[in-house]
Scaffold this active site. Structure first.
Site, PDB file in Angstrom:
ATOM      1  CB  THR A 184      -0.944   0.023   1.218  1.00 32.27           C
ATOM      2  OG1 THR A 184      -0.173   0.050   2.418  1.00 32.27           O
ATOM      3  CG2 THR A 184      -1.853  -1.188   1.221  1.00 32.27           C
ATOM      4  CG  ASP A 185      -0.987   4.773  -1.667  1.00 31.92           C
ATOM      5  OD1 ASP A 185      -1.696   4.678  -0.640  1.00 31.92           O
ATOM      6  OD2 ASP A 185      -1.455   5.110  -2.767  1.00 31.92           O
ATOM      7  CD  GLN A 186       2.510   9.691   3.220  1.00 38.29           C
ATOM      8  OE1 GLN A 186       2.795  10.095   2.096  1.00 38.29           O
ATOM      9  NE2 GLN A 186       2.929  10.289   4.320  1.00 38.29           N
TER      10      GLN A 186
END
Length: 136
Positions: free
Chosen positions: A15-17
């Site tokens: 996942t990203d931020q």
């Protein structure tokens, strides 16, 4: 037509931020589903390579509809709609646990003779495994 279903749980590292699956990871999800689909036919990627045939990707398309998130259990439906020849096209649909469509895409691969470095027909054992799904 040949179809297969595979599930994968989104890991934190994917996942990203914002907690959404990073867009580049969808190609990895496609590969996991494709590898398991091939294994389900009785002819794995490794066995194809042991026969001297590799399957590089020549085309990839991905459409993002809704974000997949950390810890989601994703169901990947994978389809081969056309009888494989020198090329083979895999189509994908990814759904979350609520049944919402998250992503669609496709990859096209080509059978390549590893010794000659040239496109080739699929091994006969693979053709035989696919035949019942394509009227053969």
């Amino acid at each position: 037509m040949f179809s297969y279903q595979h599930q994968i749980r989104v890991r934190y590292a994917e996942t990203d931020q914002m907690g959404y699956v990073y867009y580049g990871n969808y190609a990895s999800y496609y590969e996991v589903a494709r590898t398991e689909m091939l294994r389900s036919t009785g002819v794995s990627y490794k066995e194809l390579e042991d026969m001297g045939v590799m399957l590089p990707v020549t085309d990839l398309s991905s459409k993002y509809i809704k974000a997949a998130k950390y810890d989601d259990l994703i169901t990947i439906n994978i389809y081969i709609r056309e009888k494989p020849g020198i090329r083979i096209k895999f189509e994908y649909e990814l759904f979350n646990e609520a049944g919402e469509l998250l992503n669609t895409g496709f990859t096209q691969l080509v059978f390549v003779d590893m010794e000659k470095g040239r496109p080739c027909k699929p091994p006969q054992v693979f053709v035989d495994k696919m035949a019942p799904f394509f009227g053969g």
